[in-house]
Design a protein around this motif. Structure first.
Motif, PDB file in Angstrom:
ATOM      1  N   LEU A 217      -8.663  -5.857 -11.611  1.00 42.86           N
ATOM      2  CA  LEU A 217      -7.723  -5.457 -12.650  1.00 42.86           C
ATOM      3  C   LEU A 217      -7.664  -6.558 -13.697  1.00 42.86           C
ATOM      4  O   LEU A 217      -7.546  -7.734 -13.365  1.00 42.86           O
ATOM      5  CB  LEU A 217      -6.319  -5.235 -12.078  1.00 42.86           C
ATOM      6  N   GLN A 218      -7.737  -6.154 -14.961  1.00 42.09           N
ATOM      7  CA  GLN A 218      -7.614  -7.118 -16.047  1.00 42.09           C
ATOM      8  C   GLN A 218      -6.150  -7.333 -16.415  1.00 42.09           C
ATOM      9  O   GLN A 218      -5.748  -8.442 -16.737  1.00 42.09           O
ATOM     10  CB  GLN A 218      -8.425  -6.621 -17.255  1.00 42.09           C
ATOM     11  N   ASN A 219      -5.348  -6.262 -16.329  1.00 41.08           N
ATOM     12  CA  ASN A 219      -3.932  -6.336 -16.689  1.00 41.08           C
ATOM     13  C   ASN A 219      -3.161  -5.438 -15.724  1.00 41.08           C
ATOM     14  O   ASN A 219      -3.225  -4.215 -15.821  1.00 41.08           O
ATOM     15  CB  ASN A 219      -3.736  -5.879 -18.137  1.00 41.08           C
ATOM     16  N   VAL A 220      -2.446  -6.038 -14.788  1.00 41.42           N
ATOM     17  CA  VAL A 220      -1.783  -5.281 -13.727  1.00 41.42           C
ATOM     18  C   VAL A 220      -0.690  -4.375 -14.283  1.00 41.42           C
ATOM     19  O   VAL A 220      -0.572  -3.206 -13.913  1.00 41.42           O
ATOM     20  CB  VAL A 220      -1.201  -6.240 -12.661  1.00 41.42           C
ATOM     21  N   GLY A 221       0.130  -4.904 -15.186  1.00 40.25           N
ATOM     22  CA  GLY A 221       1.208  -4.103 -15.754  1.00 40.25           C
ATOM     23  C   GLY A 221       0.688  -2.900 -16.514  1.00 40.25           C
ATOM     24  O   GLY A 221       1.218  -1.789 -16.392  1.00 40.25           O
ATOM     25  N   ALA A 222      -0.366  -3.097 -17.329  1.00 40.15           N
ATOM     26  CA  ALA A 222      -0.954  -1.985 -18.073  1.00 40.15           C
ATOM     27  C   ALA A 222      -1.558  -0.951 -17.123  1.00 40.15           C
ATOM     28  O   ALA A 222      -1.484   0.253 -17.377  1.00 40.15           O
ATOM     29  CB  ALA A 222      -2.027  -2.497 -19.036  1.00 40.15           C
ATOM     30  N   HIS A 223      -2.146  -1.422 -16.031  1.00 32.18           N
ATOM     31  CA  HIS A 223      -2.711  -0.512 -15.027  1.00 32.18           C
ATOM     32  C   HIS A 223      -1.617   0.374 -14.433  1.00 32.18           C
ATOM     33  O   HIS A 223      -1.797   1.592 -14.291  1.00 32.18           O
ATOM     34  CB  HIS A 223      -3.399  -1.328 -13.937  1.00 32.18           C
ATOM     35  N   LEU A 224      -0.484  -0.203 -14.107  1.00 32.19           N
ATOM     36  CA  LEU A 224       0.622   0.586 -13.564  1.00 32.19           C
ATOM     37  C   LEU A 224       1.135   1.596 -14.583  1.00 32.19           C
ATOM     38  O   LEU A 224       1.430   2.751 -14.240  1.00 32.19           O
ATOM     39  CB  LEU A 224       1.757  -0.340 -13.121  1.00 32.19           C
ATOM     40  N   ASP A 225       1.230   1.182 -15.845  1.00 33.43           N
ATOM     41  CA  ASP A 225       1.652   2.107 -16.905  1.00 33.43           C
ATOM     42  C   ASP A 225       0.668   3.277 -17.018  1.00 33.43           C
ATOM     43  O   ASP A 225       1.074   4.428 -17.217  1.00 33.43           O
ATOM     44  CB  ASP A 225       1.749   1.384 -18.244  1.00 33.43           C
ATOM     45  N   SER A 226      -0.615   2.985 -16.898  1.00 33.14           N
ATOM     46  CA  SER A 226      -1.636   4.034 -17.011  1.00 33.14           C
ATOM     47  C   SER A 226      -1.554   5.011 -15.845  1.00 33.14           C
ATOM     48  O   SER A 226      -1.755   6.221 -16.018  1.00 33.14           O
ATOM     49  CB  SER A 226      -3.029   3.400 -17.074  1.00 33.14           C
ATOM     50  N   LEU A 227      -1.264   4.499 -14.656  1.00 30.19           N
ATOM     51  CA  LEU A 227      -1.103   5.384 -13.506  1.00 30.19           C
ATOM     52  C   LEU A 227       0.086   6.320 -13.707  1.00 30.19           C
ATOM     53  O   LEU A 227       0.022   7.507 -13.354  1.00 30.19           O
ATOM     54  CB  LEU A 227      -0.932   4.558 -12.226  1.00 30.19           C
ATOM     55  N   GLU A 228       1.162   5.812 -14.286  1.00 24.40           N
ATOM     56  CA  GLU A 228       2.316   6.671 -14.581  1.00 24.40           C
ATOM     57  C   GLU A 228       1.943   7.721 -15.623  1.00 24.40           C
ATOM     58  O   GLU A 228       2.370   8.882 -15.532  1.00 24.40           O
ATOM     59  CB  GLU A 228       3.495   5.829 -15.060  1.00 24.40           C
ATOM     60  N   LEU A 229       1.145   7.330 -16.615  1.00 24.23           N
ATOM     61  CA  LEU A 229       0.689   8.283 -17.629  1.00 24.23           C
ATOM     62  C   LEU A 229      -0.178   9.375 -16.999  1.00 24.23           C
ATOM     63  O   LEU A 229      -0.015  10.565 -17.307  1.00 24.23           O
ATOM     64  CB  LEU A 229      -0.100   7.554 -18.717  1.00 24.23           C
ATOM     65  N   LEU A 230      -1.100   8.983 -16.133  1.00 23.81           N
ATOM     66  CA  LEU A 230      -1.984   9.963 -15.490  1.00 23.81           C
ATOM     67  C   LEU A 230      -1.187  11.036 -14.759  1.00 23.81           C
ATOM     68  O   LEU A 230      -1.586  12.209 -14.745  1.00 23.81           O
ATOM     69  CB  LEU A 230      -2.923   9.270 -14.500  1.00 23.81           C
ATOM     70  N   LYS A 231      -0.062  10.660 -14.186  1.00 28.98           N
ATOM     71  CA  LYS A 231       0.766  11.612 -13.447  1.00 28.98           C
ATOM     72  C   LYS A 231       1.333  12.705 -14.347  1.00 28.98           C
ATOM     73  O   LYS A 231       1.724  13.770 -13.871  1.00 28.98           O
ATOM     74  CB  LYS A 231       1.906  10.871 -12.732  1.00 28.98           C
ATOM     75  N   THR A 232       1.370  12.451 -15.647  1.00 22.05           N
ATOM     76  CA  THR A 232       1.939  13.434 -16.578  1.00 22.05           C
ATOM     77  C   THR A 232       0.885  14.345 -17.200  1.00 22.05           C
ATOM     78  O   THR A 232       1.231  15.295 -17.900  1.00 22.05           O
ATOM     79  CB  THR A 232       2.689  12.719 -17.729  1.00 22.05           C
ATOM     80  N   LEU A 233      -0.390  14.060 -16.967  1.00 23.10           N
ATOM     81  CA  LEU A 233      -1.453  14.810 -17.629  1.00 23.10           C
ATOM     82  C   LEU A 233      -1.668  16.167 -16.966  1.00 23.10           C
ATOM     83  O   LEU A 233      -1.675  16.280 -15.740  1.00 23.10           O
ATOM     84  CB  LEU A 233      -2.767  14.020 -17.597  1.00 23.10           C
ATOM     85  N   GLU A 234      -1.858  17.173 -17.793  1.00 23.89           N
ATOM     86  CA  GLU A 234      -2.133  18.512 -17.285  1.00 23.89           C
ATOM     87  C   GLU A 234      -3.627  18.768 -17.287  1.00 23.89           C
ATOM     88  O   GLU A 234      -4.327  18.458 -18.256  1.00 23.89           O
ATOM     89  CB  GLU A 234      -1.424  19.559 -18.157  1.00 23.89           C
ATOM     90  N   GLY A 235      -4.128  19.331 -16.184  1.00 23.73           N
ATOM     91  CA  GLY A 235      -5.548  19.622 -16.085  1.00 23.73           C
ATOM     92  C   GLY A 235      -5.860  20.366 -14.811  1.00 23.73           C
ATOM     93  O   GLY A 235      -5.021  20.458 -13.901  1.00 23.73           O
TER      94      GLY A 235
END
Length: 294
Positions: free
Chosen positions: A177-195
Motif C-alpha cells: 500500500l502506498q497510502n493506507v488512508g486513501a486505500h480505506l477511502d477507496s474501499l468505502e467508495l467501492l461499496k457504493t458502486l453499482e454493477g
C-alpha cells in the motif's frame, strides 16, 4: 491457458496472473491493463485478433509492472495509445522512478528487474475524453500513487488492485500500500458502486464487491493492530520490518523486503496521523512507539 472470457455483450476479460479487461466498440477494442511483459502482451494480442478486434487504446489502472509491463510491446506492435491516471502516466514513461520510490535511493539490480520496473512506454495522463463511449472510471487511490476502476456499459467494473480476494489476502497479509488512508477511502467508495460484475486484478470476478471490501478493511485494521503491538516499547523501522516478516511468515528476498518495508512506512504514517503511534529519538536512532493514549 488464458482465455477471452465474456462478461457482457461487449465486455470480456483475459484471465491470468493479472486479469486484463477487454471492451469492444465496433471492430476496435481497448484493454484495461497490459500484463507483466511481452509474453503476456503477445497472448492478449492473439486473443483479440482471433475474435476480430483491433486494439486501439490501453488504459492502465495504475503503474505497477504486472499491469504496465506489456505496454511497450503492445504499442510497438499496434501503434495503440497508452493512458494512466495522473502521476502514474509519468511513472510508465520513466519507470526507473518506481523502484527509486520504493528503495529510497538508486535501486539495486534486483529492484530494476521487470518484476518491479516495466519497460518504458509513451503514456498520457487519462481524461474522460480519452474514453470510448460506454466506458467510465472513478479514482480508487491508495495501492499506488493513483489508481482507477473502470466501468463498462455492461455493468462490469475492473477494479485493479483496489481490492483483493480472500485467497490473496491470506497469502499476502501485508500487501503493498502506498497510502493506507486513501486505500480505506477507496474501499468505502467501492461499496457504493453499482454493477453486475466486479473483476479484481488478482482473483475471480464476483457479482457483489461489498464482502471483499469488508474483508480488506478488516485486514488493514488487523495489520494496524499488530504494528501497534510491535511498537509498544519502541522499535526502529528495520526492527519493525523484521517482526512483520516473522509475523506473516514472509519468504525473504530483496524485492519482498523493500515492498514490505515501504508498506510498513505507509502504515506508520497512517497511524501517526491518527496519533496512534509517535516517533522518538533514542540517541541517533529513530524509534516508533505506540502512543500512550492509543
Amino acid at each position: 491457458m488464458s482465455l477471452l472470457n465474456r462478461l457482457g455483450e461487449n465486455t470480456f476479460y483475459i484471465d491470468g496472473v493479472t486479469n486484463i479487461g477487454v471492451y469492444r466498440y465496433g471492430g476496435k477494442c481497448c484493454i484495461i491493463d497490459a500484463g507483466l511483459d511481452k509474453s503476456v502482451a503477445d497472448t492478449v494480442l492473439g486473443l483479440i485478433s482471433e475474435n476480430g478486434m483491433k486494439l486501439e487504446k490501453v488504459f492502465l489502472t495504475h503503474s505497477h509492472a504486472d499491469h504496465a509491463g506489456g505496454c511497450a510491446y503492445l504499442k510497438q506492435q499496434t501503434g495503440c495509445e497508452v493512458f494512466a491516471p495522473g502521476v502514474c502516466a509519468q511513472l510508465v514513461r520513466y519507470p526507473f522512478l518506481i523502484p527509486t520510490t520504493l528503495y529510497g535511493g538508486y535501486p539495486n539490480a534486483k529492484m530494476r528487474s521487470k518484476f518491479i520496473t516495466p519497460e518504458a512506454c509513451e503514456c498520457f495522463e487519462i481524461t474522460q475524453s480519452d474514453l470510448p463511449a460506454g466506458l467510465s472510471f472513478v479514482h480508487t487511490d491508495g495501492h499506488d500513487f493513483e489508481q482507477l476502476a473502470f466501468k463498462t456499459d455492461d455493468g462490469v467494473w475492473f477494479v485493479g488492485d483496489a481490492v483483493s480476494d480472500k485467497e490473496t489476502l491470506n497469502k499476502y497479509r501485508i500487501s503493498f500500500l502506498q497510502n493506507v488512508g486513501a486505500h480505506l477511502d477507496s474501499l468505502e467508495l467501492l461499496k457504493t458502486l453499482e454493477g453486475n460484475v466486479f473483476v479484481p486484478s488478482h482473483g475471480v470476478p464476483v457479482n457483489e464487491v461489498n464482502t471483499l471490501c469488508e474483508e480488506n478493511i478488516a485486514n488493514v485494521y488487523d495489520v494496524s493492530k499488530i504494528i501497534k503491538k510491535i511498537c509498544a516499547d519502541g522499535i526502529t523501522v528495520d526492527g519493525l520490518i523484521e517482526r512483520l516478516l516473522d509475523e506473516f511468515n514472509i519468504r525473504l528476498y530483496i524485492m519482498q523486503y523493500e515492498l514490505v518495508g515501504a508498506t510498513a512506512r505507509s502504515y506508520l504514517s497512517y497511524l501517526a496521523e491518527r496519533k496512534e503511534i509517535e516517533y522518538v529519538f533514542d540517541g541517533n536512532k529513530l524509534m516508533w512507539k505506540t502512543s500512550e493514549s492509543s
